[in-house]
Write an enzyme that holds these catalytic residues in place. Structure first.
Site, PDB file in Angstrom:
ATOM      1  N   ARG A  72      -9.871   8.381 -10.783  1.00  0.00           N
ATOM      2  CA  ARG A  72      -9.365   7.434  -9.770  1.00  0.00           C
ATOM      3  C   ARG A  72     -10.377   6.311  -9.536  1.00  0.00           C
ATOM      4  O   ARG A  72     -10.009   5.146  -9.402  1.00  0.00           O
ATOM      5  CB  ARG A  72      -9.058   8.158  -8.464  1.00  0.00           C
ATOM      6  CG  ARG A  72      -7.751   8.935  -8.527  1.00  0.00           C
ATOM      7  CD  ARG A  72      -7.690  10.037  -7.503  1.00  0.00           C
ATOM      8  NE  ARG A  72      -7.633   9.559  -6.129  1.00  0.00           N
ATOM      9  CZ  ARG A  72      -7.863  10.333  -5.072  1.00  0.00           C
ATOM     10  NH1 ARG A  72      -8.182  11.609  -5.243  1.00  0.00           N
ATOM     11  NH2 ARG A  72      -7.780   9.841  -3.851  1.00  0.00           N
ATOM     12  N   LYS A  82      -8.149   3.116   3.769  1.00  0.00           N
ATOM     13  CA  LYS A  82      -6.989   2.222   3.849  1.00  0.00           C
ATOM     14  C   LYS A  82      -5.848   2.879   4.637  1.00  0.00           C
ATOM     15  O   LYS A  82      -5.264   2.258   5.516  1.00  0.00           O
ATOM     16  CB  LYS A  82      -6.473   1.869   2.444  1.00  0.00           C
ATOM     17  CG  LYS A  82      -7.499   1.182   1.554  1.00  0.00           C
ATOM     18  CD  LYS A  82      -6.902   0.811   0.182  1.00  0.00           C
ATOM     19  CE  LYS A  82      -6.433   1.987  -0.656  1.00  0.00           C
ATOM     20  NZ  LYS A  82      -7.502   2.838  -1.197  1.00  0.00           N
ATOM     21  N   ARG A 125     -12.218  15.990   2.657  1.00  0.00           N
ATOM     22  CA  ARG A 125     -10.804  16.005   3.070  1.00  0.00           C
ATOM     23  C   ARG A 125     -10.086  17.197   2.436  1.00  0.00           C
ATOM     24  O   ARG A 125      -9.319  17.895   3.102  1.00  0.00           O
ATOM     25  CB  ARG A 125     -10.180  14.678   2.612  1.00  0.00           C
ATOM     26  CG  ARG A 125      -8.690  14.556   2.792  1.00  0.00           C
ATOM     27  CD  ARG A 125      -8.254  13.101   2.651  1.00  0.00           C
ATOM     28  NE  ARG A 125      -7.969  12.725   1.271  1.00  0.00           N
ATOM     29  CZ  ARG A 125      -7.751  11.472   0.856  1.00  0.00           C
ATOM     30  NH1 ARG A 125      -7.837  10.461   1.711  1.00  0.00           N
ATOM     31  NH2 ARG A 125      -7.472  11.197  -0.401  1.00  0.00           N
ATOM     32  N   ARG A 144      -4.028  17.635  -1.810  1.00  0.00           N
ATOM     33  CA  ARG A 144      -3.493  16.715  -2.815  1.00  0.00           C
ATOM     34  C   ARG A 144      -3.954  17.126  -4.202  1.00  0.00           C
ATOM     35  O   ARG A 144      -5.115  17.449  -4.407  1.00  0.00           O
ATOM     36  CB  ARG A 144      -3.985  15.289  -2.522  1.00  0.00           C
ATOM     37  CG  ARG A 144      -3.030  14.498  -1.655  1.00  0.00           C
ATOM     38  CD  ARG A 144      -3.615  13.181  -1.245  1.00  0.00           C
ATOM     39  NE  ARG A 144      -3.980  12.324  -2.382  1.00  0.00           N
ATOM     40  CZ  ARG A 144      -4.267  11.033  -2.262  1.00  0.00           C
ATOM     41  NH1 ARG A 144      -4.234  10.458  -1.079  1.00  0.00           N
ATOM     42  NH2 ARG A 144      -4.595  10.326  -3.312  1.00  0.00           N
ATOM     43  N   ARG A 182      -2.541  -2.926  -7.180  1.00  0.00           N
ATOM     44  CA  ARG A 182      -3.682  -2.252  -7.781  1.00  0.00           C
ATOM     45  C   ARG A 182      -4.026  -2.824  -9.153  1.00  0.00           C
ATOM     46  O   ARG A 182      -4.983  -2.369  -9.777  1.00  0.00           O
ATOM     47  CB  ARG A 182      -3.337  -0.773  -7.971  1.00  0.00           C
ATOM     48  CG  ARG A 182      -4.035   0.185  -7.013  1.00  0.00           C
ATOM     49  CD  ARG A 182      -3.495   1.561  -7.358  1.00  0.00           C
ATOM     50  NE  ARG A 182      -4.262   2.662  -6.871  1.00  0.00           N
ATOM     51  CZ  ARG A 182      -4.066   3.287  -5.716  1.00  0.00           C
ATOM     52  NH1 ARG A 182      -3.192   2.837  -4.863  1.00  0.00           N
ATOM     53  NH2 ARG A 182      -4.780   4.352  -5.407  1.00  0.00           N
TER      54      ARG A 182
HETATM   55  P1  ADP Z   1      -6.021   6.818  -3.068  1.00  0.00           P
HETATM   56  O1  ADP Z   1      -6.510   7.845  -2.123  1.00  0.00           O
HETATM   57  O2  ADP Z   1      -6.568   7.015  -4.449  1.00  0.00           O
HETATM   58  O3  ADP Z   1      -6.149   5.407  -2.555  1.00  0.00           O
HETATM   59  P2  ADP Z   1      -3.064   6.635  -3.121  1.00  0.00           P
HETATM   60  O4  ADP Z   1      -2.383   7.560  -2.203  1.00  0.00           O
HETATM   61  O5  ADP Z   1      -3.036   5.183  -2.796  1.00  0.00           O
HETATM   62  O6  ADP Z   1      -4.526   7.198  -3.280  1.00  0.00           O
HETATM   63  O7  ADP Z   1      -2.487   6.793  -4.615  1.00  0.00           O
HETATM   64  C1  ADP Z   1      -2.435   8.035  -5.248  1.00  0.00           C
HETATM   65  C2  ADP Z   1      -2.028   7.870  -6.708  1.00  0.00           C
HETATM   66  O8  ADP Z   1      -0.734   7.262  -6.778  1.00  0.00           O
HETATM   67  C3  ADP Z   1      -2.913   6.943  -7.536  1.00  0.00           C
HETATM   68  O9  ADP Z   1      -4.037   7.602  -8.061  1.00  0.00           O
HETATM   69  C4  ADP Z   1      -1.928   6.516  -8.642  1.00  0.00           C
HETATM   70  O10 ADP Z   1      -1.716   7.528  -9.586  1.00  0.00           O
HETATM   71  C5  ADP Z   1      -0.634   6.357  -7.870  1.00  0.00           C
HETATM   72  N1  ADP Z   1      -0.494   4.984  -7.315  1.00  0.00           N
HETATM   73  C6  ADP Z   1      -0.436   4.642  -6.008  1.00  0.00           C
HETATM   74  N2  ADP Z   1      -0.278   3.326  -5.845  1.00  0.00           N
HETATM   75  C7  ADP Z   1      -0.245   2.796  -7.092  1.00  0.00           C
HETATM   76  C8  ADP Z   1      -0.125   1.470  -7.613  1.00  0.00           C
HETATM   77  N3  ADP Z   1      -0.018   0.406  -6.790  1.00  0.00           N
HETATM   78  N4  ADP Z   1      -0.126   1.319  -8.959  1.00  0.00           N
HETATM   79  C9  ADP Z   1      -0.240   2.356  -9.791  1.00  0.00           C
HETATM   80  N5  ADP Z   1      -0.377   3.616  -9.383  1.00  0.00           N
HETATM   81  C10 ADP Z   1      -0.374   3.861  -8.045  1.00  0.00           C
END
Ligand code: ADP
Length: 192
Positions: free
Chosen positions: A149, A13, A126, A138, A87
């Site tokens: 996750r 994404k 990664r 990360r 989400r």
């Molecule tokens: P990923 O690589 O898992 O898609 P993101 O960078 O989108 O990672 O998100 C990292 C973390 O940030 C998630 O695991 C969650 O803890 C938090 N997070 C991000 N976006 C949301 C959301 N829309 N609702 C709840 N938690 C979120």
């Protein structure tokens, strides 16, 4: 044109959003990036969410909806790309309402379809690449957090596929192709 990119962690994404920002002057709204920024700059909210994020769980709807609400007031140039938001079903309903109030809508929900083995390989890869390059890794890019996750994705986020399908808004693309192939598939459907 406003779009949502939907898919599990590691589906690509962020990569595709980055391309759309350059190619179409769109504005990427990544709640993950916003939360990491808050954490890195040590704001009160950032400190509050740090543990939940590192573990791999979702932060509260209230926090992420608040972050998005603020950003919707800014310039959307070629349109917003919602990356990692919504989400949960609550977030999806809230986004619909917020856009409605702003006289806007969602033009497409693009699901990046991949399989779980690829996700694990990509994310572990990664983290290894970053480590070799001496870059920060990360906190949630490890096998244990990744499982959580993925579970959060299947339990809380994957129902959104049915939600947007029922609203006639969903398009799925094959996320297993090369970056350029996925890019081309998304470009085709945005230009259709
Ligand atoms: P990923 O690589 O898992 O898609 P993101 O960078 O989108 O990672 O998100 C990292 C973390 O940030 C998630 O695991 C969650 O803890 C938090 N997070 C991000 N976006 C949301 C959301 N829309 N609702 C709840 N938690 C979120």
């Amino acid at each position: 044109m406003n779009i949502i990119l939907l898919g599990p962690p590691g589906a690509g994404k962020g990569t595709q959003a980055g391309h759309l920002v350059k190619a179409r002057d769109m504005v990427q709204l990544s709640t993950g990036d916003m939360l990491r920024e808050a954490k890195d700059s040590g704001t009160e909210m950032g400190n509050m969410v740090a543990d939940v994020m590192a573990r791999g769980d979702l932060v509260t709807d209230e926090i992420v909806i608040g972050l998005i609400r603020e950003k919707l007031e800014g310039d959307n140039k070629g349109g917003f790309i919602f990356d990692g938001f919504p989400r949960t079903l609550e977030q999806a309903d809230a986004l619909g309402k917020l856009l409605d109030e702003a006289g806007q809508g969602i033009d497409a929900v693009i699901e990046l379809k991949v399989n779980d083995e690829v996700l694990v390989d990509r994310i572990v890869g990664r983290a290894e690449d970053a480590r070799k390059a001496g870059q920060p890794v990360r906190a949630d890019d490890n096998a244990e957090s990744l499982k959580i996750r993925l579970m959060a994705y299947y339990k809380q986020t994957s129902p959104l596929i049915g939600y947007y399908y029922a609203k006639d808004m969903l398009t799925s693309v094959n996320g297993l192709g090369t970056m350029a192939e996925v890019q081309a598939e998304i470009a085709d459907l945005l230009d259709a």
